[in-house]
Design an enzyme around this catalytic site. Structure first.
Site, short mmCIF file in Angstrom:
data_model
loop_
_atom_site.label_atom_id
_atom_site.label_comp_id
_atom_site.label_asym_id
_atom_site.label_seq_id
_atom_site.Cartn_x
_atom_site.Cartn_y
_atom_site.Cartn_z
CG ASP A 150 -24.86 -41.41 -13.06
OD1 ASP A 150 -25.07 -42.38 -12.33
OD2 ASP A 150 -23.79 -40.78 -13.05
CG ASP A 184 -24.88 -42.52 -7.84
OD1 ASP A 184 -23.92 -43.27 -7.61
OD2 ASP A 184 -25.04 -41.94 -8.93
#
Length: 208
Positions: A150, A184
């Site tokens: 991420d 995401d």
């Protein structure tokens, strides 16, 4: 071009573009940044901040090593189910918005699934140095136990609650402190457009 071929082409383009963008950025981050390292993009509210998580989207954790394995297996099953739904609705002649929504969800799931399945095998650790691709000593985790990369961090504003506030008085608050990746974001947009599709379909049925 028939509707089936047109929608199939759209799905292929959506999946290809997002998957290439997602994996290219993740590989760049892994091979250029250490965990915790940060690069400002726009001021202090838009940054690349490298973290890895073993759980769900936006850094949410889930049940240790057993939970990690179950989550990875669930992602595999869910991805297969969404792909089946895409093929089903294309053949059924469904609206393009529905097909694109499912494609966004599918490619987001697959993007994170690649991290879980293969990143542990092909990368070294990122904690004390920049990760190496295909290290001679082997990767940092076995198959299915890789961590999701991420990097997008958008803390739009922050403040400290007044001392007199019950429960939260004096504590620090940061709005939108989740760190996420392109996969995401793709899942989130896919779910949002899917809701729009069903709300529009429901309203059309009521007006008939």
């Amino acid at each position: 071009m028939t509707k089936v071929k047109k929608q199939s082409l759209i799905v292929a383009i959506v999946i290809s573009v997002i998957l290439i963008a997602d994996q290219s950025l993740k590989i760049w981050v892994k091979t250029h940044m250490q965990i915790g390292e940060e690069i400002p993009l726009i001021g202090s509210w838009c940054r690349l901040h490298f973290v890895e998580n073993v759980g769900m989207a936006f850094g949410m954790a889930f049940g240790g090593s057993v939970g990690k394995l179950l989550l990875t297996l669930f992602r595999i099953v869910a991805s297969a189910a969404v792909m089946w739904a895409i093929v089903h609705y294309i053949r059924k002649g469904a609206k393009t918005l529905l097909i694109v929504s499912l494609a966004l969800i599918f490619v987001g799931a697959v993007g994170n699934l690649i991290d879980c399945c293969f990143y542990g095998l092909v990368f070294s650790e990122s904690y004390f140095s920049v990760a190496r691709l295909f290290p001679t000593e082997g990767g940092y985790a076995p198959f299915l136990y890789g961590r999701v990369v991420d990097m997008f961090y958008f803390p739009l504003f922050h403040f400290r609650w007044p001392e007199w506030m019950p429960f939260v008085g004096g504590s620090y608050y940061e709005f939108f402190n989740a760190i996420f990746n392109i996969a995401d974001a793709s899942i989130t947009v896919g779910i949002f457009t899917l809701l729009i599709h069903y709300l529009a379909a429901s309203r059309t049925e009521k007006n008939q």
